[in-house]
Design an enzyme around this catalytic site. Sequence first.
Site, short mmCIF file in Angstrom:
data_model
loop_
_atom_site.label_atom_id
_atom_site.label_comp_id
_atom_site.label_asym_id
_atom_site.label_seq_id
_atom_site.Cartn_x
_atom_site.Cartn_y
_atom_site.Cartn_z
N ASP A 102 0.83 -1.20 0.00
CA ASP A 102 0.00 0.00 0.00
C ASP A 102 0.88 1.26 0.00
O ASP A 102 2.04 1.22 0.38
CB ASP A 102 -0.90 0.03 1.25
CG ASP A 102 -1.89 -1.11 1.24
OD1 ASP A 102 -2.24 -1.59 0.16
OD2 ASP A 102 -2.30 -1.51 2.35
N1 URA Z 1 -1.27 -6.07 3.60
C1 URA Z 1 -1.73 -4.81 3.70
O1 URA Z 1 -2.75 -4.56 4.32
N2 URA Z 1 -1.03 -3.83 3.09
C2 URA Z 1 0.11 -4.06 2.41
O2 URA Z 1 0.70 -3.12 1.89
C3 URA Z 1 0.58 -5.38 2.32
C4 URA Z 1 -0.13 -6.38 2.93
#
Ligand code: URA
Length: 239
Positions: A102
Site C-alpha cells: 500500500d
Molecule cells: N497487507 C496490507 O494490508 N497492506 C500491504 O501493503 C501489504 C499487505
Amino acid sequence: MERLQKVIAQSGLTSRRKAEELIKKGKVEVNGKIVVELGTKVSGNDYIIVDGVELKKNDRKEYYLLNKPRGVISSVSDDKNRKTVVDLINTDSRIYPIGRLDYDTTGLILLTNDGELTNILSHPKNEVEKTYIAKIEGILSSEEINKLKRGISIEGRKCKPVRFKIRKKDKEKNNSMIEITIVEGRNHIVKKIFKELKHEVIKLKRETYAFLTLGNLKSGEYRELNIKEVKKLYSFKNY
Ligand code: URA
C-alpha cells in the site's frame, strides 16, 4: 501464453487498466491484426503494437530489492502523478513491482522485468511467505489471538497466518507490534485481518519476502539480486 493486457502492463508501457481500454478501443495489434478481445492470449513470439508503439522484448532480466518508503505507489505509473516504486530504481528497462505494498506501507518489495518469475511468485499455491510488522491499535485479547490462530475469514475466504507473534505491547499508549507471516497476496490483507479483529493497523512494514530480508538497506535504497537468489526464487515453482 499470457493475457494480452497483462503482457502489455508487464512491458511497463502502461497500466493493465489502460491496456484494457486501449484493447477495447482497437488500438492494439497482434501480428498485424487488431485485437479487441480482452482475454486474448499471446506468447513471447507474438509481435505486438500498442497505440503505434512496438512492445520491445526485454532480453536482460533485472531483479531489484527495494526498501519502499511511505508515500510511494507500487505500480509502474500513476494517474495522480504520485511517485512510484519504479521511479526509485535507476534503469532503462521496463521493470514493475512483484505484487503490491500500500501507499502507506513500507519495506521489502521486489521489482523485475521477468514475467515468468513474477508469475511463479504470485501464484498462491507456490506459498511464498511474507513477514510483516504491524503496529496496531490496542492489545490482542487471548480470544482474538485464538481467532487469529484459527484463521480469519476475509470476504468469504479464510486467511490463516503461517505464524505470528506479539513483539511488543504498550499498555500506556494502547498499541502493540505484531509480527505476522502470511502466504496470501490479496491486496490490503494484513489491514483486513486486523480490521476483522477490530484493531486498526497504524503502521505496516514488510520485513521479509521468502528468504529475502531488507538487510542494511535504508528507506528508499535498493540492491540487485544475485544469480543465486534469483535461482532460489525460481525454485518456488510447484505450479
Ligand atoms: N497487507 C496490507 O494490508 N497492506 C500491504 O501493503 C501489504 C499487505
